[in-house]
Design an enzyme around this catalytic site. Structure first.
Site, PDB file in Angstrom:
ATOM      1  N   ARG A 167       0.153  14.339   5.465  1.00  0.00           N
ATOM      2  CA  ARG A 167      -0.229  12.939   5.248  1.00  0.00           C
ATOM      3  C   ARG A 167      -1.034  12.475   6.458  1.00  0.00           C
ATOM      4  NH1 ARG A 167       1.221  11.748   9.640  1.00  0.00           N
ATOM      5  NH2 ARG A 167       0.708   9.628   9.098  1.00  0.00           N
ATOM      6  N   GLY A 168      -1.703  11.313   6.297  1.00  0.00           N
ATOM      7  CA  GLY A 168      -2.609  10.829   7.334  1.00  0.00           C
ATOM      8  C   GLY A 168      -4.039  11.092   6.867  1.00  0.00           C
ATOM      9  N   ALA A 169      -4.866  10.043   6.881  1.00  0.00           N
ATOM     10  CA  ALA A 169      -6.166  10.103   6.212  1.00  0.00           C
ATOM     11  C   ALA A 169      -7.055  11.294   6.625  1.00  0.00           C
ATOM     12  CB  ALA A 169      -6.899   8.776   6.421  1.00  0.00           C
ATOM     13  N   ARG A 172      -4.119  11.496  -3.852  1.00  0.00           N
ATOM     14  CA  ARG A 172      -3.706  10.175  -3.332  1.00  0.00           C
ATOM     15  C   ARG A 172      -4.941   9.269  -3.395  1.00  0.00           C
ATOM     16  NH1 ARG A 172      -0.243   9.879   2.084  1.00  0.00           N
ATOM     17  NH2 ARG A 172       0.404   7.877   1.197  1.00  0.00           N
ATOM     18  N   ASP A 225      -7.065   4.026   6.723  1.00  0.00           N
ATOM     19  CA  ASP A 225      -7.234   4.932   5.573  1.00  0.00           C
ATOM     20  C   ASP A 225      -8.551   4.691   4.861  1.00  0.00           C
ATOM     21  OD1 ASP A 225      -4.161   4.717   6.026  1.00  0.00           O
ATOM     22  OD2 ASP A 225      -4.554   6.577   4.921  1.00  0.00           O
ATOM     23  N   ASN A 248      -4.754   0.196   5.751  1.00  0.00           N
ATOM     24  CA  ASN A 248      -3.911   1.098   6.556  1.00  0.00           C
ATOM     25  C   ASN A 248      -2.472   0.938   6.061  1.00  0.00           C
ATOM     26  OD1 ASN A 248      -3.602   3.037   8.726  1.00  0.00           O
ATOM     27  ND2 ASN A 248      -2.570   1.430   9.880  1.00  0.00           N
ATOM     28  N   LYS A 249      -1.584   1.673   6.670  1.00  0.00           N
ATOM     29  CA  LYS A 249      -0.176   1.691   6.250  1.00  0.00           C
ATOM     30  C   LYS A 249       0.379   0.284   6.056  1.00  0.00           C
ATOM     31  CE  LYS A 249       1.843   4.467   5.456  1.00  0.00           C
ATOM     32  NZ  LYS A 249       1.944   4.856   4.017  1.00  0.00           N
TER      33      LYS A 249
END
Ligand code: MRU
Length: 358
Positions: free
Chosen positions: A54-56, A96, A246, A256-257
């Protein structure tokens, strides 16, 4: 600073080895280090969807290698392998929805494929493209760390106490990180007193991953509940909120998150500066504003269960995992192409015309 930053790359989220993509299962960190080997595109897509990786930025790199796996498999099967490969493009693109790095990387693979599809070494050339995507992200991390550190140095002299959200480090990128890369660089330069890491409900990327990465390097880190952020800004002398992204739209809005938006609102109230650090592969000039960004909603059980055990009531839960911070709450966006202060559409357009700085 460069050598010490590169040392942080010893944590790796992915490795391409012996024709397979190896992924560190981030769901089990920090207590267990398990690697999963993927040999086809569907397995890679599943790993992205299920948060193994995970993580863009690293999602984009992973998708590029996933497409390479698909190409190798389809090519070996013969027939109209290019037509069959379209299924892999589709399944990876859908893994995603919010981080644009995923489609950015797949587009790069597609462009490369278009140019080399009739070449005898087409698979080697695709492998080189995936490796180049990986390497350019590493390089971008280095440039952004330098630019972010310069900003902090320019604007404030004293030791900084920073707040960060989610995980933007080695686990989320091809290098040592975006926001966390700036924080690492500032620490190396003796400018960081303490890092507060939002725990980042519900996947706990802050308390499991960010805190682990920083503690491993002796960087003073304290985990706090996401809801403690306003209190921290009021009582702990936070000078910067530093986060990743993201997707950044043409007007400078930032997805973002989940929880980032409320951090930006709170930071503005308290006079705390707000920095977003992201490679230009995160900028989506095709979307005019953050309202157009698809926001991923995940299963409500992620909120109501802890470690697979139900702790919440038997009700529905709403679980959007990203939010959009409007550009006018952001002091500065740092990319490898340069820095944009008080972002807006004109400044973003100008930035995207530039070449990378290094
Ligand atoms: O759901 P995740 O863990 O993929 O979300 C990650 C984030 O929101 C990060 O802040 C973002 O991808 C930037 S990572 C350099």
């Amino acid at each position: 600073m460069r050598d010490r930053l590169l040392a942080a790359e010893k944590v790796k989220a992915i490795a391409w080895r012996d024709g397979a993509l190896h992924l560190l299962d981030q769901r089990a960190l920090p207590h267990q280090e398990t690697w999963l080997a993927c040999t086809d595109a569907a397995a890679v897509a599943q790993a992205i969807t299920s948060m193994v990786v995970r993580g863009a930025p690293v999602i984009g790199i992973t998708a590029a290698y996933g497409l390479l796996l698909g190409a190798r498999q389809r090519h070996a099967q013969g027939g109209d392998w290019l037509a069959a490969l379209e299924q892999d493009f589709t399944v990876l693109a859908m893994a995603r929805p919010t981080a644009v790095n995923l489609s950015w990387a797949l587009n790069r693979m597609r462009e490369r494929l278009e140019r080399v599809k009739d070449h005898v070494d087409v698979l080697d050339l695709l492998e080189a493209e995936a490796a180049a995507i990986h390497e350019s992200d590493r390089e971008a991390n280095l440039t952004m760390a330098q630019l972010g550190v310069d900003l902090i140095r320019r604007q404030q002299g004293n030791l900084q106490t920073v707040l960060t959200h989610c995980n933007t480090g080695a686990l989320a990128t091809g290098g040592f990180g975006t926001a966390l890369g700036v924080i690492r660089g500032a620490f190396i330069e003796g400018m960081i007193e303490r890092v507060y890491a939002d725990e980042t409900r519900p996947w706990l990327q802050g308390s499991r991953l960010t805190a682990w990465e920083l503690a491993n390097e002796g960087i003073p880190v304290t985990v706090n509940a996401d809801s403690a952020a306003a209190h921290l800004m009021k009582t702990k002398g936070i000078t910067w909120v530093i986060v990743g992204a993201d997707r950044i739209t043409a007007n400078g809005d930032v997805a973002n998150k989940i929880g980032t938006y409320q951090l930006a609102v709170t930071a503005m109230h308290h006079g705390v500066r707000f920095m977003v650090v992201a490679p230009s592969s995160t900028i989506d000039m095709n979307l005019a504003s953050g309202e157009d960004i698809p926001i991923e909603e995940r299963d409500g059980r992620e909120l109501l269960e802890v470690g697979g055990v139900r702790v919440g009531a038997e009700v529905d839960a709403f679980n959007p995992v990203f939010d959009v911070t409007p550009a006018d709450l952001i002091d500065v966006i740092v990319t490898e192409k340069g820095v944009v202060e008080r972002p807006d559409a004109a400044k973003l357009a100008q930035l995207m015309c530039r070449k990378r700085l290094h």
